[in-house]
Scaffold this active site. Sequence first.
Site, PDB file in Angstrom:
ATOM      1  N   GLY A 304     -29.580  16.700  -3.445  1.00 58.60           N
ATOM      2  CA  GLY A 304     -28.629  17.811  -3.339  1.00 58.60           C
ATOM      3  C   GLY A 304     -28.897  18.695  -2.140  1.00 58.60           C
ATOM      4  N   ALA A 380     -34.827  21.055  -9.007  1.00 58.31           N
ATOM      5  CA  ALA A 380     -33.538  21.474  -8.434  1.00 58.31           C
ATOM      6  C   ALA A 380     -32.360  20.724  -9.038  1.00 58.31           C
ATOM      7  CB  ALA A 380     -33.560  21.272  -6.915  1.00 58.31           C
ATOM      8  N   LYS A 384     -24.032  22.512 -10.911  1.00 61.23           N
ATOM      9  CA  LYS A 384     -24.012  23.911 -10.477  1.00 61.23           C
ATOM     10  C   LYS A 384     -22.623  24.478 -10.222  1.00 61.23           C
ATOM     11  CE  LYS A 384     -24.288  22.937  -5.552  1.00 61.23           C
ATOM     12  NZ  LYS A 384     -24.875  23.305  -4.263  1.00 61.23           N
ATOM     13  N   LYS A 426     -26.322  33.766 -11.263  1.00 58.17           N
ATOM     14  CA  LYS A 426     -25.293  33.706 -12.306  1.00 58.17           C
ATOM     15  C   LYS A 426     -25.906  33.695 -13.700  1.00 58.17           C
ATOM     16  CE  LYS A 426     -21.931  31.471  -9.293  1.00 58.17           C
ATOM     17  NZ  LYS A 426     -22.705  31.744  -8.070  1.00 58.17           N
ATOM     18  N   SER A 473     -23.713  24.754   1.570  1.00 60.88           N
ATOM     19  CA  SER A 473     -24.079  23.732   0.594  1.00 60.88           C
ATOM     20  C   SER A 473     -22.817  23.023   0.121  1.00 60.88           C
ATOM     21  CB  SER A 473     -24.811  24.358  -0.595  1.00 60.88           C
ATOM     22  OG  SER A 473     -23.958  25.266  -1.280  1.00 60.88           O
ATOM     23  N   VAL A 477     -18.126  27.885  -0.297  1.00 60.65           N
ATOM     24  CA  VAL A 477     -16.920  28.347   0.391  1.00 60.65           C
ATOM     25  C   VAL A 477     -16.944  28.070   1.893  1.00 60.65           C
ATOM     26  CG1 VAL A 477     -16.362  30.134  -1.294  1.00 60.65           C
ATOM     27  CG2 VAL A 477     -17.847  30.694   0.628  1.00 60.65           C
TER      28      VAL A 477
END
Length: 641
Positions: A304, A380, A384, A426, A473, A477
């Site tokens: 990732g 990790a 997500k 979050k 990532s 956005v």
Amino acid sequence: MKNIFEIPRNAKIAIVVIIDAALHFISTWLAYTLRWEKIHIPSTNLEYLVFFVPVVFLLFIFSYFKLYKSLFRYLDLNASIGILKALAIYFIFYAIFIFTLNANYSFFTPNPLFPGMPRIIVIIYPLFLFLFIIGSRFLISYIFFLFKNYKSKDINLKKVLIYGAGNFGARYLGILRNTFRYEIRGFLDDDKKLNQKFLNGVKIFDLKNIDQLINDLQIDEVFLAINNIGRKKKIDIKNKFQSLNVKLRFVPDLDDLLQEDTSIIPTSQPDILDLLKRRQINPNQNLIKKNIFDKVVFVSGAGGSIGSELCNQIIKQIPKKLIILDHSEFSIHQINEKLNIFIKKNNLKTNLIPVLGNLLDKNLIKKIFNEYKVDTIYHAAAYKHVSLVEENPVSSVKNNVIGTLNLTKEAKINNVKTFVLISSDKAINPTNIMGASKRLCEMIVQAFSIKNINGINKEQNFCSVRFGNVLNSSGSVVPIFSKQISSGGPVTVRHKNVSRYFMTIPEASELVIQAGALSSGGEIFILDMGKAIKIYELATHMIELSGLTVKNATNPYGDIEILITKLKDGEKLEEELPNKLIMQKTLHERINKTSEEFIDEKNIETIINNLISLFDQNDKIGLINLFKKYIKGYKPEPYKK
């Protein structure tokens, strides 16, 4: 006339393809008519083949040479040479095709009185087609030129300079001239020998009295058209023109530029570091090495965005073994190849062990820990993306929570010294299932850390690290906005006031490694991400860093529109941070820690058993109710306004 130029690019390409096909038919018909000296109508199978088969190859060859991707409005010598190359290849095929038909004409035309194909067609047809194709391209270019004059009557053209009087700048001059928006007042160049000379009819100036020049020529914008310019030089130029109150636009490589539709001005992608508007801090090398050098390190989710960058940072610290696990074959292959190249290039003795698998596979995890004495874990692996997890709650929570539980248990049993969970901001008072699952993962890690905190086993340090969104990532956005900007917009933002915390991928990875080195067990580390950034402002900033302008009510002739949509279920208007009163400093200025309510292993097992029964029933409502019961601050109601 205006509407013709605003049709989609694919439609424009289709029109040109149809025109090329029509020009083939016209050229063939004229060649026959000229040869027979009368209006000719095809009447044999052979003639039908000559009319309809070559057009397929003509269009294929033009597509192969990417003639339909280049700019129809911008025809220069290089573009003309490209067309000539494609036509030359096509004419060779055409000649072979005609002579082959002639050699076997009796098969296609049973009538023995038919004399076959006139060989002169091989000469006449290419001449007509060449003239028509080149002529059509120049006609299109000329129509755009007329449209420029037509449109310029309705708008005020921006007065611009092109910085760079080399080949790159000369080519870009042609692009700008055909955008209908700019009046090119001159070139700028560092070479003083070029001062006062002309390039393609445009005067060249040096930078000696640049402030006076900009004032005299009433310049609105400057386009930087220099290849392979360094970052420092680019920043210096940008600061110079900012001080002169002139907007500077960055131009991309011409290879990319000539494949784009310049209904907008293509400009280079913004530098990721420019988006944060804050300084970067060099890592503490002692903390970076502490849990990695000459140790056996395990990274889950290694393929990732964060996992792969963790691997890139870890390999530089020369671990004894690096075990990388991911469920994606493509991702694990990519990072494995990259790390192997680094190992060979630097003659490292690190043993790289790629594992294709999932943390839900208990036997696989046991096998790994039985075979390798792991010292350090960076966990990790997780689903997500908020909206996807919200739509697939059961499988997502199972992956995130049970995967963490399986890995934590094996780490505890096998006496792993350091365990670092990659969490999320979050997880603070979560409003979505992804955040709630991350908070539950933190609770699992805390539960297995209680013995360490009580001093029973100080050799094992388990901790969690929270941070916000990671710039660039996958699915974030920034790449979405970049793609929308490069395609001409609009850029979509879900609420004008929505804000998020951001870090770069390398920055987040370095801080995660350093946080793990600071752990004494049970902490939740929170990375200092600076100030929250409004997504609308980020979109605006990206558009401007790309050298474009926002199209809105005050700027109707801008380049890119920002379209406000709506927040999805589970999304907050803004992310939260823990109360400053419960935040504690650490030895690192960018890493803080906080205290959260602990649950012991026994209660965690109860929660997990309840979860498993909900998984078996695929019970989303039950899942939400369980989170409401055990996750402090969880409010699943979506934001609506």
